[in-house]
Design a protein around this motif. Structure first.
Motif, PDB file in Angstrom:
ATOM      1  N   PHE A 149       0.825  -1.210   0.000  1.00  0.00           N
ATOM      2  CA  PHE A 149       0.000   0.000   0.000  1.00  0.00           C
ATOM      3  C   PHE A 149       0.858   1.259   0.000  1.00  0.00           C
ATOM      4  N   LYS A 150       2.004   1.227   0.658  1.00  0.00           N
ATOM      5  CA  LYS A 150       2.909   2.382   0.624  1.00  0.00           C
ATOM      6  C   LYS A 150       3.305   2.682  -0.820  1.00  0.00           C
ATOM      7  N   HIS A 153       0.237   4.030  -2.828  1.00  0.00           N
ATOM      8  CA  HIS A 153      -0.029   5.443  -2.568  1.00  0.00           C
ATOM      9  C   HIS A 153       0.994   6.331  -3.281  1.00  0.00           C
ATOM     10  N   GLU A 154       2.251   5.918  -3.278  1.00  0.00           N
ATOM     11  CA  GLU A 154       3.297   6.689  -3.950  1.00  0.00           C
ATOM     12  C   GLU A 154       3.036   6.789  -5.445  1.00  0.00           C
ATOM     13  N   ILE A 157      -0.500   9.146  -6.196  1.00  0.00           N
ATOM     14  CA  ILE A 157      -0.501  10.602  -5.995  1.00  0.00           C
ATOM     15  C   ILE A 157       0.241  11.346  -7.101  1.00  0.00           C
ATOM     16  N   GLN A 193      -6.775   1.557   4.357  1.00  0.00           N
ATOM     17  CA  GLN A 193      -5.958   2.024   3.244  1.00  0.00           C
ATOM     18  C   GLN A 193      -6.811   2.424   2.043  1.00  0.00           C
ATOM     19  N   ARG A 196      -8.030   5.981   2.408  1.00  0.00           N
ATOM     20  CA  ARG A 196      -6.999   6.940   1.986  1.00  0.00           C
ATOM     21  C   ARG A 196      -6.878   6.978   0.478  1.00  0.00           C
ATOM     22  N   LEU A 197      -6.929   5.814  -0.149  1.00  0.00           N
ATOM     23  CA  LEU A 197      -6.728   5.728  -1.592  1.00  0.00           C
ATOM     24  C   LEU A 197      -7.785   6.504  -2.372  1.00  0.00           C
ATOM     25  N   GLU A 200      -7.109  10.043  -2.792  1.00  0.00           N
ATOM     26  CA  GLU A 200      -5.903  10.394  -3.549  1.00  0.00           C
ATOM     27  C   GLU A 200      -6.134  10.382  -5.060  1.00  0.00           C
TER      28      GLU A 200
END
Length: 278
Positions: A149-150, A153-154, A157, A193, A196-197, A200
């Motif tokens: 997931f890190k 997200h990178e 975005i 997660q 959050r996604l 984004e």
């Protein structure tokens, strides 16, 4: 909507009830999500997936902690594998492989090969032979869900065009070990997660949440033959509705080829749901 990027989150091992052909695969009564919810009780809540419409796909057969919502944020449905096989990679192949005019090929590579120079395919996953044989994709290895997931997200975005595919592994590992509490914990982390996604995403992103196979940890059969979830979200703000029961995972491949205008043979069985999104 002119989508520029398709993001697929594969919650591998998540099933939502026995498929219509479960009797052919020793899976009668299999219900991965339902059994996890029932054994965990009222503590089991997935607010993001609920808002997206996961509970709506179980209309008439509600799951503890995941009720249907009146105005889901996503389009929802379920998928039945068309393939006669039921192996761990069967769903992956059905999700991405399609019949072009020349040969059977993977949408992961074709997005790059047949697109313009700006299109990329990014794959975030632990090792899998099918995935790692995609020659034109950028492969980002992730050995746990926190890392996966890190990296997702990178990627998200940063504005880009093409395909991003991420596969979780925490849930499938807990299912393999018959760890009910671990399954519930893994799903709660995924749910956080996803919250959050969706915040984004760009307006030209198309998010697909699904599972390439099911594995009910209360069954000795691996994988179990179940309907697989399909949630499609766009940041447009419109209320989602049912996409029904899809006859094949090839509908995802068909939608990818539709978004990126890839050449598809008339004999291809997939049916794009792109035109069904308001």
């Amino acid at each position: 909507m002119d989508f520029q990027r398709v993001i697929i989150v594969d919650l591998s091992a998540l099933g939502i009830g026995q498929a219509s052909d479960a009797d052919q695969f020793n899976s009668v009564g299999a219900d991965m999500l339902g059994h996890i919810a029932a054994r965990t009780g009222e503590r089991f809540k997935l607010p993001t997936l609920s808002r997206l419409g996961l509970g709506n796909s179980r209309f008439g057969d509600p799951i503890v902690g995941i009720p249907p919502v009146e105005a889901p944020l996503g389009y929802f449905g379920k998928v039945r594998l068309a393939a006669n096989a039921n192996k761990l990679n069967t769903g992956l192949r059905e999700m991405f492989d399609y019949q072009s005019d020349v040969r059977i090929t993977s949408a992961i590579d074709s997005v790059v090969y047949n697109g313009n120079a700006a299109l990329r395919s990014v794959v975030i996953s632990h090792y899998n032979s099918y995935i790692f044989n995609q020659d034109l994709a950028t492969i980002l290895t992730a050995n746990n869900d926190v890392s996966a997931f890190k990296k997702l997200h990178e990627q998200v975005i940063v504005p880009s065009s093409g395909l991003v595919y991420m596969r979780t592994m925490g849930l499938q590992e807990c299912c393999r070990q018959a760890d009910i509490e671990g399954c519930a914990k893994s799903l709660r982390y995924v749910d956080q997660q996803l919250a959050r996604l969706i915040n984004e995403l760009y307006r030209t992103d198309l998010l697909v949440i699904t599972s390439s196979f099911a594995n009910d940890p209360t069954f000795s059969t691996t994988p179990t033959r179940e309907y697989l979830p399909l949630i499609v979200y766009t940041p447009s703000g419109s209320t989602g509705y049912s996409l029904g029961v899809r006859a094949s995972f090839a509908d995802i491949a068909a939608t990818i080829t539709d978004v990126f205008n890839l050449d598809v043979s008339q004999s291809f069985i997939g049916s794009s749901f792109l035109g069904e999104l308001a």
